[in-house]
Design an enzyme around this catalytic site. Structure first.
Site, PDB file in Angstrom:
ATOM      1  N   ARG A 147       0.864  -1.375  -0.106  1.00  0.00           N
ATOM      2  CA  ARG A 147       0.092   0.090   0.028  1.00  0.00           C
ATOM      3  C   ARG A 147       0.887   1.432   0.022  1.00  0.00           C
ATOM      4  O   ARG A 147       1.993   1.179   0.831  1.00  0.00           O
ATOM      5  CB  ARG A 147      -1.025  -0.126   1.262  1.00  0.00           C
ATOM      6  CG  ARG A 147      -1.897   1.013   1.016  1.00  0.00           C
ATOM      7  CD  ARG A 147      -2.951   1.123   2.299  1.00  0.00           C
ATOM      8  NE  ARG A 147      -2.331   2.147   3.403  1.00  0.00           N
ATOM      9  CZ  ARG A 147      -2.823   2.552   4.532  1.00  0.00           C
ATOM     10  NH1 ARG A 147      -4.226   2.003   4.705  1.00  0.00           N
ATOM     11  NH2 ARG A 147      -2.123   3.288   5.230  1.00  0.00           N
ATOM     12  N   TYR A 159      -2.760  11.465   6.325  1.00  0.00           N
ATOM     13  CA  TYR A 159      -3.106  10.278   6.872  1.00  0.00           C
ATOM     14  C   TYR A 159      -2.343   9.148   6.186  1.00  0.00           C
ATOM     15  O   TYR A 159      -2.030   9.140   4.830  1.00  0.00           O
ATOM     16  CB  TYR A 159      -4.749   9.832   6.472  1.00  0.00           C
ATOM     17  CG  TYR A 159      -4.729   8.480   6.639  1.00  0.00           C
ATOM     18  CD1 TYR A 159      -4.804   7.590   7.817  1.00  0.00           C
ATOM     19  CD2 TYR A 159      -4.751   7.344   5.476  1.00  0.00           C
ATOM     20  CE1 TYR A 159      -5.267   6.476   8.067  1.00  0.00           C
ATOM     21  CE2 TYR A 159      -4.974   6.190   5.612  1.00  0.00           C
ATOM     22  CZ  TYR A 159      -5.202   5.836   7.045  1.00  0.00           C
ATOM     23  OH  TYR A 159      -5.260   4.262   7.026  1.00  0.00           O
ATOM     24  N   ASP A 210      -4.993   3.901  -0.034  1.00  0.00           N
ATOM     25  CA  ASP A 210      -6.259   4.274   0.756  1.00  0.00           C
ATOM     26  C   ASP A 210      -6.670   5.569   0.550  1.00  0.00           C
ATOM     27  O   ASP A 210      -5.724   6.505   1.046  1.00  0.00           O
ATOM     28  CB  ASP A 210      -5.906   3.977   2.275  1.00  0.00           C
ATOM     29  CG  ASP A 210      -6.846   3.918   3.082  1.00  0.00           C
ATOM     30  OD1 ASP A 210      -8.129   4.363   2.710  1.00  0.00           O
ATOM     31  OD2 ASP A 210      -6.889   3.709   4.380  1.00  0.00           O
ATOM     32  N   HIS A 212      -9.314   7.053   2.209  1.00  0.00           N
ATOM     33  CA  HIS A 212      -9.661   7.017   3.690  1.00  0.00           C
ATOM     34  C   HIS A 212     -10.967   8.081   3.588  1.00  0.00           C
ATOM     35  O   HIS A 212     -10.766   8.877   4.500  1.00  0.00           O
ATOM     36  CB  HIS A 212      -8.578   7.907   4.446  1.00  0.00           C
ATOM     37  CG  HIS A 212      -8.591   7.016   5.772  1.00  0.00           C
ATOM     38  ND1 HIS A 212      -8.725   7.686   6.810  1.00  0.00           N
ATOM     39  CD2 HIS A 212      -8.529   5.709   6.168  1.00  0.00           C
ATOM     40  CE1 HIS A 212      -8.760   6.919   8.097  1.00  0.00           C
ATOM     41  NE2 HIS A 212      -8.563   5.692   7.716  1.00  0.00           N
ATOM     42  N   GLU A 236      -8.787   2.183  -2.116  1.00  0.00           N
ATOM     43  CA  GLU A 236      -9.725   1.921  -0.814  1.00  0.00           C
ATOM     44  C   GLU A 236     -10.556   3.139  -0.123  1.00  0.00           C
ATOM     45  O   GLU A 236      -9.929   4.366  -0.270  1.00  0.00           O
ATOM     46  CB  GLU A 236      -8.617   1.425   0.306  1.00  0.00           C
ATOM     47  CG  GLU A 236      -9.145   1.059   1.671  1.00  0.00           C
ATOM     48  CD  GLU A 236      -7.975   0.810   2.513  1.00  0.00           C
ATOM     49  OE1 GLU A 236      -8.235   0.762   3.769  1.00  0.00           O
ATOM     50  OE2 GLU A 236      -6.919   0.216   2.079  1.00  0.00           O
ATOM     51  N   GLU A 262     -13.725  -1.682   6.178  1.00  0.00           N
ATOM     52  CA  GLU A 262     -13.104  -1.589   7.409  1.00  0.00           C
ATOM     53  C   GLU A 262     -13.821  -1.112   8.519  1.00  0.00           C
ATOM     54  O   GLU A 262     -13.540  -1.725   9.747  1.00  0.00           O
ATOM     55  CB  GLU A 262     -11.532  -0.944   7.514  1.00  0.00           C
ATOM     56  CG  GLU A 262     -11.591   0.310   7.480  1.00  0.00           C
ATOM     57  CD  GLU A 262     -10.119   0.866   7.564  1.00  0.00           C
ATOM     58  OE1 GLU A 262      -9.677   1.805   8.257  1.00  0.00           O
ATOM     59  OE2 GLU A 262      -9.314   0.392   6.373  1.00  0.00           O
ATOM     60  N   ARG A 283     -13.539  -5.112   2.861  1.00  0.00           N
ATOM     61  CA  ARG A 283     -12.525  -4.969   3.887  1.00  0.00           C
ATOM     62  C   ARG A 283     -12.935  -5.309   5.216  1.00  0.00           C
ATOM     63  O   ARG A 283     -12.304  -5.145   6.271  1.00  0.00           O
ATOM     64  CB  ARG A 283     -11.835  -3.826   3.595  1.00  0.00           C
ATOM     65  CG  ARG A 283     -11.165  -3.808   2.455  1.00  0.00           C
ATOM     66  CD  ARG A 283      -9.956  -2.679   2.346  1.00  0.00           C
ATOM     67  NE  ARG A 283      -8.874  -2.967   2.968  1.00  0.00           N
ATOM     68  CZ  ARG A 283      -8.586  -2.570   4.416  1.00  0.00           C
ATOM     69  NH1 ARG A 283      -9.348  -1.393   4.699  1.00  0.00           N
ATOM     70  NH2 ARG A 283      -7.566  -2.950   4.828  1.00  0.00           N
ATOM     71  N   GLU A 339      -4.587  -7.322   4.748  1.00  0.00           N
ATOM     72  CA  GLU A 339      -3.784  -6.264   5.363  1.00  0.00           C
ATOM     73  C   GLU A 339      -2.771  -6.902   6.545  1.00  0.00           C
ATOM     74  O   GLU A 339      -3.451  -7.656   7.144  1.00  0.00           O
ATOM     75  CB  GLU A 339      -4.334  -5.188   5.547  1.00  0.00           C
ATOM     76  CG  GLU A 339      -3.702  -3.923   6.305  1.00  0.00           C
ATOM     77  CD  GLU A 339      -4.528  -2.767   6.737  1.00  0.00           C
ATOM     78  OE1 GLU A 339      -3.767  -1.569   6.831  1.00  0.00           O
ATOM     79  OE2 GLU A 339      -5.613  -2.790   6.844  1.00  0.00           O
ATOM     80  N   TRP A 402     -12.052  12.122   8.290  1.00  0.00           N
ATOM     81  CA  TRP A 402     -10.465  11.759   8.452  1.00  0.00           C
ATOM     82  C   TRP A 402     -10.261  10.311   7.813  1.00  0.00           C
ATOM     83  O   TRP A 402      -9.487  10.299   7.355  1.00  0.00           O
ATOM     84  CB  TRP A 402     -10.128  11.763   9.980  1.00  0.00           C
ATOM     85  CG  TRP A 402      -8.925  11.287  10.124  1.00  0.00           C
ATOM     86  CD1 TRP A 402      -7.542  11.780  10.162  1.00  0.00           C
ATOM     87  CD2 TRP A 402      -8.340  10.053  10.521  1.00  0.00           C
ATOM     88  NE1 TRP A 402      -6.551  11.211  10.376  1.00  0.00           N
ATOM     89  CE2 TRP A 402      -7.069  10.011  10.762  1.00  0.00           C
ATOM     90  CE3 TRP A 402      -8.993   8.832  10.971  1.00  0.00           C
ATOM     91  CZ2 TRP A 402      -6.369   8.686  11.071  1.00  0.00           C
ATOM     92  CZ3 TRP A 402      -8.415   7.757  11.298  1.00  0.00           C
ATOM     93  CH2 TRP A 402      -7.034   7.843  11.334  1.00  0.00           C
TER      94      TRP A 402
END
Length: 402
Positions: A147, A159, A210, A212, A236, A262, A283, A339, A402
């Site tokens: 990643r 991030y 990612d 995010h 992602e 996630e 995920r 991951e 975030w």
């Protein structure tokens, strides 16, 4: 096989973990992860005050019944606190069942569907030269997938970019720190990063990124389209998933694969995304999606719609959860990637485990149950420390995802 005791153990060997230990009258016990990053003590309270008293005296072998009892019996269903607590119970019961059977849990799930579990690592750095060095390090270790996260010019923090290259932990203060974000700077910078990475490492290394949850659907569509020449394995969390129809707009504009989930807690959080084939990887993970029992339901649904697994595996998942994830990963037909962020030596000392990394793969081990334990004496050396995830703002001060 009655449950005679259940205890919640909180420790901080580098970061906070919540572990549930369930003991039976036969002397066999099991462990489950109950860690919810930044909200650990909410789950501790839920377990201690509401769940543990209901476990005593119940038959530890009735995993499905206890899952339904804790889910439907609460009336206030779903949500991260409830589902993390249920996951801890469910995982511990699978650990017990494996130990009683004398088999690793994956054998109880149908046996191996593959030899090893392909994992990806996190390569991150503020600048490009440091990023290349990090990627090379993972490639040297045998990783087949990495990643990629990098600093954004003009922003003081981003991030996924950590001070400690090895052990990234975003919960960095007792009260939330604040980051500043610019979508325009990000969208202009990230394609140039992947252009250089792909040119440096060639076509074979799997690359992931990612977002995010930080973009709108049309912004995510633009990013996905701009990344198409660099053949990402996935992009992602491109947008917040509350509006699942937003993923349809992304799909209309780009063929870059999408991964999400996630923060999902149940099969209903991702039902539309899966059945309408709006994502490529789901995920969801053991600890936040109701344990092994419920995660298997999610992956079974996903398999019908050509969606593969890509379970979350950051350091806020303890080795207990990582072990459980690997038993699921090795047994399902539609596995994609796992991951894997390595834990600190202190964490590995508190949670001795049988799983191991070799040549880009994780292997769950052959010990009965999950093959992981908690050393309570060592855990007691690391008391809980309040830690919060950051809050994100735009450059004008507006609170942003975030």
């Amino acid at each position: 096989m009655r449950i005679i005791d259940a205890r919640v153990i909180v420790s901080c060997p580098g970061r906070n973990f919540v572990t549930l230990k369930i003991e039976t009258e036969s002397g066999v016990y099991g462990v489950g992860d109950a860690t919810l990053n930044g909200r650990e003590m909410a789950v501790v309270s839920y377990l201690t005050e509401h769940v543990v008293p209901q476990l005593i005296g119940r038959d530890a072998s009735r995993i499905s019944d206890l899952w339904e009892y804790l889910y439907k019996g609460a009336y206030w269903r779903r949500g991260p606190v409830t589902m993390t607590a249920i996951a801890a119970v469910d995982t511990a019961l699978w650990d017990i069942k494996g130990k009683v059977a004398g088999l690793p849990v994956y054998q109880l799930l149908g046996g191996r569907a593959r030899d090893g579990v392909t994992v990806y690592g996190h390569a991150n750095a503020a600048g490009f030269d440091g990023l290349l060095s990090e990627i090379s390090g993972y490639a040297d270790l045998g990783y087949r997938a990495v990643r990629i996260q990098t600093g954004i010019p003009g922003l003081s923090s981003t991030y996924g970019v950590s001070k400690d290259r090895m052990f990234y932990e975003p919960a960095d203060a007792a009260l939330p720190t604040e980051n500043v974000w610019s979508t325009a700077r990000y969208l202009n910078h990230i394609p140039t990063v992947f252009q250089q990475v792909r040119a440096e490492f060639g076509p074979d290394l799997k690359l992931l990124h990612d977002v995010h949850h930080r973009l709108t659907p049309i912004e995510a569509a633009r990013l996905g389209k701009s990344l198409e020449p660099y053949d990402l394995t996935w992009m992602e969390d491109p947008v917040p998933a509350e509006l699942q129809e937003g993923f349809r707009l992304i799909r209309q504009h780009t063929t870059t694969p999408i991964a999400v989930g996630e923060v999902f807690n149940t099969i209903w959080d991702c039902q539309q995304l899966i059945t309408e084939q709006l994502i490529d990887y789901i995920r969801a993970t053991v600890v936040h999606a109701g344990g092994i029992t419920h995660l298997r339901r999610i992956f079974d649904l996903a398999a019908l719609y050509h969606v593969r697994s890509g379970s979350h595996g950051a350091t806020d998942l303890s080795p207990v959860c990582m072990a459980a994830a690997l038993h699921v990963d090795v047994s399902i037909p539609n596995f994609g990637l796992q991951e894997y962020m390595r834990h600190t030596p202190e964490t590995d000392e508190v949670f001795p485990h049988a799983y191991h990394f070799e040549d880009g793969y994780l292997f769950p081990g052959e010990e009965p149950g999950l093959g992981v334990d908690i050393d309570e004496e060592k855990a007691a050396r690391y008391p809980y420390r309040p830690a919060s995830l950051p809050v994100n703002r735009l450059e004008d001060g507006t609170v942003h995802s975030w």
